[in-house]
Design a protein around this motif. Structure first.
Motif, PDB file in Angstrom:
ATOM      1  N   ASN A 347       0.834  -1.202   0.000  1.00 35.66           N
ATOM      2  CA  ASN A 347       0.000   0.000   0.000  1.00 35.66           C
ATOM      3  C   ASN A 347       0.876   1.263   0.000  1.00 35.66           C
ATOM      4  N   THR A 348       2.003   1.176  -0.708  1.00 32.26           N
ATOM      5  CA  THR A 348       2.892   2.320  -0.881  1.00 32.26           C
ATOM      6  C   THR A 348       2.766   2.816  -2.309  1.00 32.26           C
ATOM      7  N   TRP A 349       2.511   4.102  -2.457  1.00 27.98           N
ATOM      8  CA  TRP A 349       2.193   4.687  -3.752  1.00 27.98           C
ATOM      9  C   TRP A 349       3.330   5.574  -4.245  1.00 27.98           C
ATOM     10  N   PHE A 350       3.547   5.550  -5.561  1.00 30.61           N
ATOM     11  CA  PHE A 350       4.576   6.373  -6.200  1.00 30.61           C
ATOM     12  C   PHE A 350       3.912   7.253  -7.258  1.00 30.61           C
ATOM     13  N   SER A 351       4.149   8.553  -7.162  1.00 25.94           N
ATOM     14  CA  SER A 351       3.555   9.472  -8.138  1.00 25.94           C
ATOM     15  C   SER A 351       4.589  10.479  -8.619  1.00 25.94           C
ATOM     16  N   TRP A 352       4.317  11.096  -9.767  1.00 23.16           N
ATOM     17  CA  TRP A 352       5.315  11.893 -10.490  1.00 23.16           C
ATOM     18  C   TRP A 352       4.658  13.089 -11.183  1.00 23.16           C
ATOM     19  N   ILE A 353       5.361  14.203 -11.175  1.00 25.72           N
ATOM     20  CA  ILE A 353       4.976  15.372 -11.963  1.00 25.72           C
ATOM     21  C   ILE A 353       6.221  15.862 -12.691  1.00 25.72           C
ATOM     22  N   GLY A 354       6.112  16.102 -14.003  1.00 25.45           N
ATOM     23  CA  GLY A 354       7.228  16.656 -14.759  1.00 25.45           C
ATOM     24  C   GLY A 354       7.761  15.713 -15.807  1.00 25.45           C
ATOM     25  N   GLY A 355       8.913  16.080 -16.371  1.00 23.04           N
ATOM     26  CA  GLY A 355       9.523  15.303 -17.437  1.00 23.04           C
ATOM     27  C   GLY A 355      10.315  14.135 -16.901  1.00 23.04           C
ATOM     28  N   SER A 356      10.858  13.324 -17.830  1.00 26.32           N
ATOM     29  CA  SER A 356      11.583  12.118 -17.439  1.00 26.32           C
ATOM     30  C   SER A 356      12.957  12.034 -18.097  1.00 26.32           C
ATOM     31  N   GLN A 357      13.489  13.176 -18.516  1.00 25.72           N
ATOM     32  CA  GLN A 357      14.834  13.217 -19.070  1.00 25.72           C
ATOM     33  C   GLN A 357      15.830  13.590 -17.973  1.00 25.72           C
ATOM     34  N   VAL A 366       6.386   9.541  -2.542  1.00 21.30           N
ATOM     35  CA  VAL A 366       6.192   8.162  -2.083  1.00 21.30           C
ATOM     36  C   VAL A 366       5.332   8.252  -0.830  1.00 21.30           C
ATOM     37  N   GLN A 367       4.220   7.518  -0.808  1.00 20.71           N
ATOM     38  CA  GLN A 367       3.264   7.683   0.294  1.00 20.71           C
ATOM     39  C   GLN A 367       2.676   6.339   0.700  1.00 20.71           C
ATOM     40  N   SER A 368       2.719   6.073   1.998  1.00 19.62           N
ATOM     41  CA  SER A 368       2.077   4.885   2.567  1.00 19.62           C
ATOM     42  C   SER A 368       1.450   5.303   3.891  1.00 19.62           C
ATOM     43  N   PRO A 369       0.808   4.384   4.604  1.00 24.76           N
ATOM     44  CA  PRO A 369       0.249   4.771   5.902  1.00 24.76           C
ATOM     45  C   PRO A 369       1.309   5.214   6.916  1.00 24.76           C
ATOM     46  N   VAL A 370       2.589   4.828   6.712  1.00 22.98           N
ATOM     47  CA  VAL A 370       3.601   5.099   7.734  1.00 22.98           C
ATOM     48  C   VAL A 370       4.756   5.976   7.263  1.00 22.98           C
TER      49      VAL A 370
END
Length: 426
Positions: A347-357, A366-370
């Motif tokens: 239940n750990t989430w990974f999210s991104w904003i922006g380019g990938s170069q 990175v977000q989880s309950p703890v």
């Protein structure tokens, strides 16, 4: 330039005052301290006309305004829906001794004068824990490295060295060094520099009672809570502008490149379909961190790609990315925290904003309950005059934040449980 308030602002819905945020005698003292030693007039246009006393008073008022708004609501903790998940944290022996930290704190305290003690020592449950802010203008409490004797400085660093890993201590020192580089580049040594950092001690160092310490200044805040042999080291704020010194006293110092590059490799190691889930926005035009100063009660829903939808290689990279931040603590307590992280890896989430170069500006979370980690390439601030486009985020200005969601930032959930089991009378 330097006066641009480029960081996240407190929640707009905070409007009423809270008595615990107002400590006029400490503020008055700090105002005079800043006036005399830290905040001479800036060499920045109209602000050059202000006297040190006028600048100190302005900063005092700004600090109190942020506190009044940011501390208006009682601490609840960062959640996904406004409700704290119960039962995530418990008072339980970690098997990792905190005696070296306690001894080092007592050694540091013994070096302080009575005047320094009066502004450095706070109760373990004091609202001072929540009074941290990255901006240079924020009026900080405690004893400043700028005023410390060599012996005091050595004792303060001794406390930090036994509390942190070698990597974590060196990173903190390099943030301080790069603040000196920033002072050189901005030609402003009154409010920027290596030694404008403060330490407070929260509670009396004890083997059984709660206590801790706080280190704060421009681009770094460490909150270190201790209960028995348990440690909570959040909120943790680390950053710099610049992140690379190409000239001056500390030429060659570079920080936060692994945090930057490992985050990028985490994204690029995902399948195309998984990347589409993880990327919230390909366009990054501003600052995206959501949990900096006075953001203790942010409601932040999970977003992006969930751990249980990752293949084993991606899950390993995700875990390694978390450990990169957690391992700024000493090795033993890093292991304890990572065991906690592992229990929630699905239940750990990974999210991104922006380019990938490699040269892209980006944000990831990175977000989880703890645990909650944010990495953000920010707009130029104190070095805006050198930027090709001062409105665009740059890899030369980085902010990182580590939080413990669901009520245990500052060890507050452990403190709550301790007081339930051992009622304290004030």
């Amino acid at each position: 330039m330097a006066h641009n308030l480029h960081h996240t602002h407190p929640d707009k819905h905070h409007s009423h005052s809270h008595d615990e945020s107002m400590l006029p005698t400490r503020r008055d003292f700090l105002s005079s301290l800043i006036s005399a030693a830290v905040l001479a007039p800036w060499a920045l246009g109209q602000e050059q006309k202000q006297t040190p006393a006028e600048m100190a008073e302005r900063f005092r008022q700004m600090s109190e305004d942020y506190e009044r708004k940011g501390l208006a609501d009682p601490f609840r903790g960062i959640t996904t829906n406004g409700q704290v998940m119960p039962g995530l944290f418990e008072i339980s022996p970690s098997g990792v001794s905190t005696e070296p930290v306690r001894n080092a704190a007592e050694t540091f305290i013994a070096t302080l004068s009575s005047v320094q003690l009066a502004r450095t020592m706070f109760p373990a449950d004091d609202v001072q824990w929540r009074k941290w802010m990255n901006q240079h203008f924020y009026a900080k409490q405690g004893t400043s490295f700028a005023e410390m004797t060599d012996a005091q400085r050595e004792a303060a660093f001794g406390l930090m060295q036994v509390s942190l890993s070698a990597k974590g201590f060196e990173l903190t020192r390099n943030v301080m060094r790069l603040n000196e580089t920033l002072a050189e580049l901005a030609d402003e040594h009154a409010f920027l520099g290596e030694w404008l950092y403060f330490i407070t001690i929260m509670g009396k160092p004890s083997a059984t009672e709660p206590w801790g310490w706080q280190f704060s200044g421009h681009h770094v805040t460490i909150n270190y809570f201790v209960l028995g042999d348990q440690v909570v080291m959040t909120p943790l704020f680390l950053g710099s502008e610049p992140v690379r010194a190409i000239s001056g006293k500390y030429k060659g110092v570079v920080i936060l490149q692994q945090e930057q590059n490992d985050g990028l490799q985490m994204l690029r190691g995902l399948t195309d379909a998984q990347q589409r889930q993880a990327v919230l926005n390909f366009s990054k035009t501003g600052n995206n961190n959501l949990t900096e100063a006075f953001k203790d009660n942010v409601v932040l829903e999970y977003a992006g790609l969930r751990g249980n939808n990752m293949e084993s290689a991606a899950r390993r990279r995700l875990r390694d990315l978390v450990q990169l931040y957690v391992s700024n603590m000493d090795e033993g307590h890093t292991r304890v925290k990572m065991n906690e992280v592992d229990r929630h890896l699905d239940n750990t989430w990974f999210s991104w904003i922006g380019g990938s170069q490699p040269d892209s500006a980006f944000y990831y979370r990175v977000q989880s309950p703890v645990i909650l980690i944010e990495f953000d390439h920010q707009r130029p601030a104190n070095l805006a005059k050198f930027a090709a486009d001062p409105t665009k985020p740059t890899q030369q200005h980085i902010h990182c934040v580590v939080r413990t969601p669901n009520g245990n930032d500052y060890g507050k959930d452990l403190l709550r449980q301790h007081y339930l089991a051992h009622p304290h009378t004030s």
